[in-house]
Design a protein around this motif. Structure first.
Motif, PDB file in Angstrom:
ATOM      1  N   PHE A 451      25.611  13.996   1.377  1.00 47.42           N
ATOM      2  CA  PHE A 451      24.450  14.263   2.239  1.00 47.42           C
ATOM      3  C   PHE A 451      23.495  13.080   2.150  1.00 47.42           C
ATOM      4  N   ALA A 452      23.085  12.562   3.301  1.00 43.03           N
ATOM      5  CA  ALA A 452      22.057  11.516   3.297  1.00 43.03           C
ATOM      6  C   ALA A 452      20.927  11.986   4.195  1.00 43.03           C
ATOM      7  N   GLU A 453      19.711  11.924   3.704  1.00 43.55           N
ATOM      8  CA  GLU A 453      18.585  12.393   4.521  1.00 43.55           C
ATOM      9  C   GLU A 453      17.362  11.518   4.276  1.00 43.55           C
ATOM     10  N   VAL A 454      16.405  11.648   5.175  1.00 47.76           N
ATOM     11  CA  VAL A 454      15.155  10.897   4.988  1.00 47.76           C
ATOM     12  C   VAL A 454      14.096  11.866   4.479  1.00 47.76           C
ATOM     13  N   ILE A 455      13.464  11.490   3.383  1.00 52.02           N
ATOM     14  CA  ILE A 455      12.338  12.284   2.887  1.00 52.02           C
ATOM     15  C   ILE A 455      11.101  11.653   3.512  1.00 52.02           C
ATOM     16  N   GLU A 456      10.468  12.423   4.408  1.00 55.28           N
ATOM     17  CA  GLU A 456       9.342  11.832   5.139  1.00 55.28           C
ATOM     18  C   GLU A 456       8.043  11.919   4.358  1.00 55.28           C
ATOM     19  N   HIS A 457       7.242  10.872   4.465  1.00 56.19           N
ATOM     20  CA  HIS A 457       5.924  10.867   3.825  1.00 56.19           C
ATOM     21  C   HIS A 457       4.862  10.684   4.908  1.00 56.19           C
ATOM     22  N   GLU A 458       3.610  10.910   4.521  1.00 53.69           N
ATOM     23  CA  GLU A 458       2.541  10.804   5.520  1.00 53.69           C
ATOM     24  C   GLU A 458       2.560   9.440   6.202  1.00 53.69           C
ATOM     25  N   GLU A 459       2.680   8.390   5.367  1.00 56.25           N
ATOM     26  CA  GLU A 459       2.776   7.035   5.922  1.00 56.25           C
ATOM     27  C   GLU A 459       4.265   6.731   6.114  1.00 56.25           C
ATOM     28  N   PRO A 460       4.704   6.481   7.353  1.00 57.98           N
ATOM     29  CA  PRO A 460       6.140   6.259   7.575  1.00 57.98           C
ATOM     30  C   PRO A 460       6.736   5.154   6.722  1.00 57.98           C
ATOM     31  N   GLU A 461       5.899   4.158   6.347  1.00 57.35           N
ATOM     32  CA  GLU A 461       6.467   3.069   5.534  1.00 57.35           C
ATOM     33  C   GLU A 461       6.840   3.541   4.120  1.00 57.35           C
ATOM     34  N   ASN A 462       6.364   4.739   3.767  1.00 57.17           N
ATOM     35  CA  ASN A 462       6.725   5.269   2.444  1.00 57.17           C
ATOM     36  C   ASN A 462       7.946   6.189   2.483  1.00 57.17           C
ATOM     37  N   ASP A 463       8.535   6.366   3.663  1.00 56.47           N
ATOM     38  CA  ASP A 463       9.716   7.246   3.779  1.00 56.47           C
ATOM     39  C   ASP A 463      10.803   6.817   2.800  1.00 56.47           C
TER      40      ASP A 463
END
Ligand SMILES: C[S@@+](CC[C@H](N)C(=O)[O-])C[C@H]1O[C@@H](n2cnc3c(N)ncnc32)[C@H](O)[C@@H]1O
Length: 536
Positions: A451-463
């Motif tokens: 499984f590969a996923e993106v953990i999103e953060h408030e600032e997209p550059e911190n994803d």
């Protein structure tokens, strides 16, 4: 001594409070139309029913309680509620399973929702089959009283059939409920053999596996209630899982004769297993729900062979599906993880997926569709199958390949085939040298769910990117998965994020490692330990 007593009282009070909280929290997840979402009015029952008075306990504050641990209490309460709320006259034999009503109603109301979702006539018009109706014939009696529809009931146990028929007669419901004795070797096939079409089937299967004395079975029953039911009605060869597998297989032979097949089950571990089983059998039109009540949780499963444009179960109403299902699924299976900032290497998630696909191709790892019910996983998931260990000592192999590449600058021809040949022969040799085992060609070294996923953060550059890998099987065992993970860390060039973590040892992670030691030998543990302290 005194201190010990106080401590004991406090602990048991806390425990009781915790249990009450659990009960409260599950009660709120009952079906919204379940009348037992609200606790029955015991005061009223005391005034109306002398038999209820015998089980009621009035405490110092005048509150009426009942002690479910007392033999017979649940039986009396159920009989009284059936009379009071459904005008049903029922006498539950003392040695038979007492059907708890909140759970039975959750299941019935879910079926009503499915019938409405499928736009089947009025409830009064539907015909249902209850498999294993038991001594009370509880589901048909409740359906008949709630909707007035026809019900067929099956049972294998002679004494249960007798009392089930008596209950139908005593309530003048012979016109709409028919009870049949069936052969215990079949579940659906024998009863659904005529040309009739049924709207639904339902079942509360025998839950326990035949494995020994009834004492053992009683120990498995919910500890807060006095046990009810006997070995014959509660056990079956292979437990509920085997029973439901047979039911699904039989349903595949009779297909649309029943429009919607349903069953209940009591083990959480069977949820994933059964969803996978349906998928493996090509049954995509299915759904599931949780049944929450009191302090117990059960599950419901429904499937259909009708096309999705006739009935689409995948978007049918459910009472509750825990939102954290996938997270729990991943956690329960102890994934090996890699997590790093997205910006480190990739401009988008697609870039990452391309990178991973290329890496798998280079390693001759097959990418297959994942056989898991994770429709709403928001990322890239697949099953990886590696026949050989093509990643160990990959750096050495890469250097060797690079050397060959450099040499081939002078004589261009045959370059690719030389590299491939050497890499593959080398791999075969390595497997034999390292493990000492003779690897049979038809046994893969490693199969894992990826499984590969993106953990999103408030600032997209911190994803961040999170990769989770779950070992499925393979002769290389979990060690092969761990070496593969190490390979990916190098390939992704993200080791620096793991080293940072290494400086702040994580107690929780260390504890998890200790438990996983049991599964692998000491040398492997050492390797894993080294690797895991480096992980995020
Ligand atoms: C757990 S009890 C459920 C009773 C009732 N339906 C309820 O929910 O309270 C399971 C019942 O299935 C019956 N049973 C077992 N194998 C069966 C079969 N092949 N066909 C029909 N009934 C069966 C058992 O005798 C038992 O009464």
């Amino acid at each position: 001594m005194q201190f010990k007593t106080i401590k004991h009282v406090l602990t048991s009070l806390l425990k009781r409070k915790k249990n009450n909280c659990l009960e409260m929290s599950l009660r709120k997840f009952m079906h919204p139309r379940n009348i037992y979402k609200k606790i029955p009015d015991f005061k009223k029952l005391v005034l109306l029913y002398p038999e209820f008075r015998d089980i009621a306990i009035v405490n110092l504050t005048g509150k009426i309680k009942i002690d479910f641990k007392r033999e017979g209490t649940l039986r009396v309460l159920t009989e009284v509620l059936l009379k009071h709320d459904f005008n049903l006259q029922v006498k539950i034999p003392p040695n038979k399973l007492v059907p708890t009503l909140p759970l039975r109603l959750n299941y019935i109301l879910w079926i009503e929702d499915l019938m409405k979702h499928a736009s089947f006539n009025e409830m009064k018009e539907v015909i249902g089959i209850d498999i294993g109706t038991g001594a009370v014939c509880i589901y048909p009696l409740l359906f008949a009283k709630m909707y007035g529809n026809q019900m067929i009931a099956t049972e294998v146990d002679k004494t249960s059939i007798q009392t089930a028929i008596e209950h139908v007669k005593n309530n003048n419901l012979e016109d709409i409920i028919k009870v049949y004795k069936v052969d215990e070797r079949t579940i659906l096939k024998e009863i659904i053999k005529e040309d009739n079409v049924y709207h639904f089937t339902m079942c509360n299967p025998p839950f326990f596996e035949i494995e020994g004395s009834s004492e053992k079975i009683i120990k498995q029953l919910p500890p807060r209630n006095a046990p009810t039911g006997n070995e014959v009605e509660l056990t079956v060869q292979g437990g509920e899982r085997a029973f439901i597998i047979q039911m699904i297989e039989e349903s595949m032979e009779i297909k649309e004769k029943a429009k919607i097949y349903t069953t209940m089950f009591g083990r959480r571990s069977n949820l994933l297993f059964l969803l996978k089983f349906l998928k493996k059998k090509g049954i995509e039109n299915s759904t599931w729900t949780e049944f929450c009540q009191g302090h117990t949780k059960r599950w419901g499963l429904a499937w259909s062979f009708l096309p999705k444009d006739v009935i689409n179960l995948t978007n049918a109403p459910v009472i509750r599906k825990s939102g954290d299902y996938i997270a729990k699924l991943l956690k329960e299976q102890r994934p090996m993880e890699i997590q790093f900032p997205m910006r480190h290497k990739f401009a988008s998630f697609d870039d990452l997926v391309n990178f991973l696909e290329e890496a798998m191709e280079e390693l001759h790892i097959q990418i297959k569709e994942l056989n898991l019910p994770i429709g709403n996983f928001n990322g890239w998931s697949c099953q990886l199958i590696a026949d050989n260990d093509t990643w160990s000592h990959a750096r050495r192999k890469r250097r060797l390949a690079q050397r060959l590449m450099n040499q081939s600058v002078n004589h261009d021809t045959g370059q690719t085939s030389v590299i491939n040949d050497i890499t593959e022969n080398d791999t075969e040799k390595l497997i034999k040298n390292n493990s000492g085992d003779i690897v049979r060609k038809n046994e893969p070294l490693l199969i894992c769910n990826f499984f590969a996923e993106v953990i999103e953060h408030e600032e997209p550059e911190n994803d961040e990117v999170k990769i989770s890998m779950i070992f499925e099987k393979g002769i290389g065992g979990k060690v092969a998965l761990e070496t593969f993970r190490q390979y990916l860390i190098n390939k992704l060039d993200v080791r620096e994020y793991f080293q940072k973590q290494h400086e702040r040892p994580n107690k929780r992670k260390r504890k998890r490692l200790e438990t996983s030691k049991i599964e692998i030998n000491s040398e492997q543990v050492e390797n894993l330990h080294k690797n895991d302290t480096e992980s995020v």
